[in-house]
Motif scaffolding. Structure first.
Motif, PDB file in Angstrom:
ATOM      1  N   PRO A 151     -10.501  -6.019  -5.800  1.00  0.00           N
ATOM      2  CA  PRO A 151     -11.198  -5.329  -4.701  1.00  0.00           C
ATOM      3  C   PRO A 151     -10.434  -5.366  -3.385  1.00  0.00           C
ATOM      4  CG  PRO A 151     -12.346  -7.348  -5.366  1.00  0.00           C
ATOM      5  CD  PRO A 151     -11.340  -7.050  -6.420  1.00  0.00           C
ATOM      6  N   GLU A 152      -9.630  -6.398  -3.153  1.00  0.00           N
ATOM      7  CA  GLU A 152      -8.847  -6.459  -1.928  1.00  0.00           C
ATOM      8  C   GLU A 152      -7.782  -5.370  -1.902  1.00  0.00           C
ATOM      9  OE1 GLU A 152      -7.576  -7.601   1.815  1.00  0.00           O
ATOM     10  OE2 GLU A 152      -9.399  -8.122   0.710  1.00  0.00           O
ATOM     11  N   VAL A 153      -7.226  -5.047  -3.068  1.00  0.00           N
ATOM     12  CA  VAL A 153      -6.245  -3.960  -3.171  1.00  0.00           C
ATOM     13  C   VAL A 153      -6.914  -2.637  -2.806  1.00  0.00           C
ATOM     14  CG1 VAL A 153      -4.764  -2.662  -4.745  1.00  0.00           C
ATOM     15  CG2 VAL A 153      -4.856  -5.158  -4.884  1.00  0.00           C
ATOM     16  N   VAL A 154      -8.096  -2.408  -3.364  1.00  0.00           N
ATOM     17  CA  VAL A 154      -8.834  -1.173  -3.075  1.00  0.00           C
ATOM     18  C   VAL A 154      -9.112  -1.070  -1.583  1.00  0.00           C
ATOM     19  CG1 VAL A 154     -10.958   0.110  -3.481  1.00  0.00           C
ATOM     20  CG2 VAL A 154      -9.869  -1.107  -5.366  1.00  0.00           C
ATOM     21  N   THR A 155      -9.574  -2.158  -0.980  1.00  0.00           N
ATOM     22  CA  THR A 155      -9.904  -2.165   0.448  1.00  0.00           C
ATOM     23  C   THR A 155      -8.695  -1.838   1.297  1.00  0.00           C
ATOM     24  OG1 THR A 155     -11.664  -3.788   0.106  1.00  0.00           O
ATOM     25  CG2 THR A 155     -10.790  -3.578   2.333  1.00  0.00           C
ATOM     26  N   THR A 169       0.806  -1.225   0.000  1.00  0.00           N
ATOM     27  CA  THR A 169       0.000   0.000   0.000  1.00  0.00           C
ATOM     28  C   THR A 169       0.838   1.273   0.000  1.00  0.00           C
ATOM     29  OG1 THR A 169      -0.157  -0.080   2.422  1.00  0.00           O
ATOM     30  CG2 THR A 169      -1.918  -1.132   1.161  1.00  0.00           C
ATOM     31  N   ARG A 170       2.110   1.172   0.400  1.00  0.00           N
ATOM     32  CA  ARG A 170       2.918   2.386   0.521  1.00  0.00           C
ATOM     33  C   ARG A 170       3.023   3.129  -0.805  1.00  0.00           C
ATOM     34  NH1 ARG A 170       9.329   2.663   2.250  1.00  0.00           N
ATOM     35  NH2 ARG A 170       9.532   4.927   2.183  1.00  0.00           N
ATOM     36  N   ARG A 228      -5.777   1.923   4.748  1.00  0.00           N
ATOM     37  CA  ARG A 228      -4.527   2.548   5.169  1.00  0.00           C
ATOM     38  C   ARG A 228      -4.648   4.071   5.202  1.00  0.00           C
ATOM     39  NH1 ARG A 228       1.122   1.715   5.264  1.00  0.00           N
ATOM     40  NH2 ARG A 228       2.295   3.582   4.692  1.00  0.00           N
ATOM     41  N   ARG A 229      -5.285   4.621   4.170  1.00  0.00           N
ATOM     42  CA  ARG A 229      -5.347   6.076   4.050  1.00  0.00           C
ATOM     43  C   ARG A 229      -6.533   6.676   4.803  1.00  0.00           C
ATOM     44  NH1 ARG A 229      -2.319   7.911  -0.567  1.00  0.00           N
ATOM     45  NH2 ARG A 229      -3.685   9.693  -0.797  1.00  0.00           N
ATOM     46  N   GLY A 230      -7.461   5.811   5.295  1.00  0.00           N
ATOM     47  CA  GLY A 230      -8.636   6.307   5.995  1.00  0.00           C
ATOM     48  C   GLY A 230      -9.472   7.197   5.104  1.00  0.00           C
TER      49      GLY A 230
END
Length: 212
Positions: free
Chosen positions: A132-136, A88-89, A141-143
């Motif tokens: 969709p798991e990537v999006v979630t 996610t970074r 992470r970013r709230g």
């Protein structure tokens, strides 16, 4: 399509090359590290680069950082991150770097070869294709919350981020096609995306969603 593959596992690299060439696509280069990827893109000018995340020398995030660099240096290049990991970074930065085609799929969640090839076609056409798991994970992470959107509009936008058509969204949410069109129109309006012949508003909406 002309494709460059960057994958450090030789068996997977050769397997991807074989399945794409047997389906009529040109694999211009298949390499095992990020620096070779950048050189291959510069040399061959592919339509799409398929990039793993963890490659030599540290096997952490070289591939993803190379993908970000390539999208900046080659704005017309489509990029598919194809990995068993979610990073996610840098992922949100990759997805926010322009409206041209970009994708992020997880290896263990692609069950059909046709699904993988169709994703490449959509990316080459300028669409976003995201697991969709990537999006979630990115959103978590970013709230990120787009406060101006209703719950239903966020559901529609999340499905758009998966690359779903309006017909597919209507089926998934048990809505009429016309209702989905109205939600999409409202999303564009609330995100400040007027009609433009130069921009792909669905992609831009997804990127706004991930950037928020």
């Amino acid at each position: 399509m002309r494709i460059v593959i960057a994958e450090d596992a030789a068996v997977i690299r050769d397997g991807l090359s074989l399945l794409l060439t047997t389906r009529g696509h040109e694999v211009a280069a298949a390499v095992g590290d990020a620096e070779s990827l950048c050189a291959a893109v510069a040399a061959h000018g592919p339509d799409v680069a398929v990039v793993d995340i963890r490659m030599p020398p540290t096997h952490t995030d070289e591939g993803l950082r190379a993908a970000i660099r390539l999208r900046r240096e080659h704005p017309g290049l489509g990029v598919l991150v194809f990995s068993q990991h979610i990073e996610t970074r840098y992922a949100a930065q990759l997805l926010a770097d322009g409206s041209r085609g970009v994708g992020y799929l997880l290896k263990d969640r692609v069950s059909e070869v046709s699904e993988f090839v169709a994703a490449l076609d959509r990316i080459a056409a300028g669409q976003a294709v995201l697991d969709p798991e990537v999006v979630t994970r990115i959103m978590s992470r970013r709230g990120a919350v787009l406060g101006t959107l209703t719950d239903r509009e966020r559901e529609v936008l999340a499905l758009m981020a998966e690359g779903r058509s309006n017909t597919a969204i209507a089926s998934a949410l048990f809505l009429s096609y016309g209702s989905v069109e109205k939600h999409v129109t409202q999303i564009f309006a609330k995100l400040g995306l007027p009609p433009s012949p130069e921009d792909h508003r669905r992609v831009l909406a997804v990127l706004r969603y991930l950037e928020s």
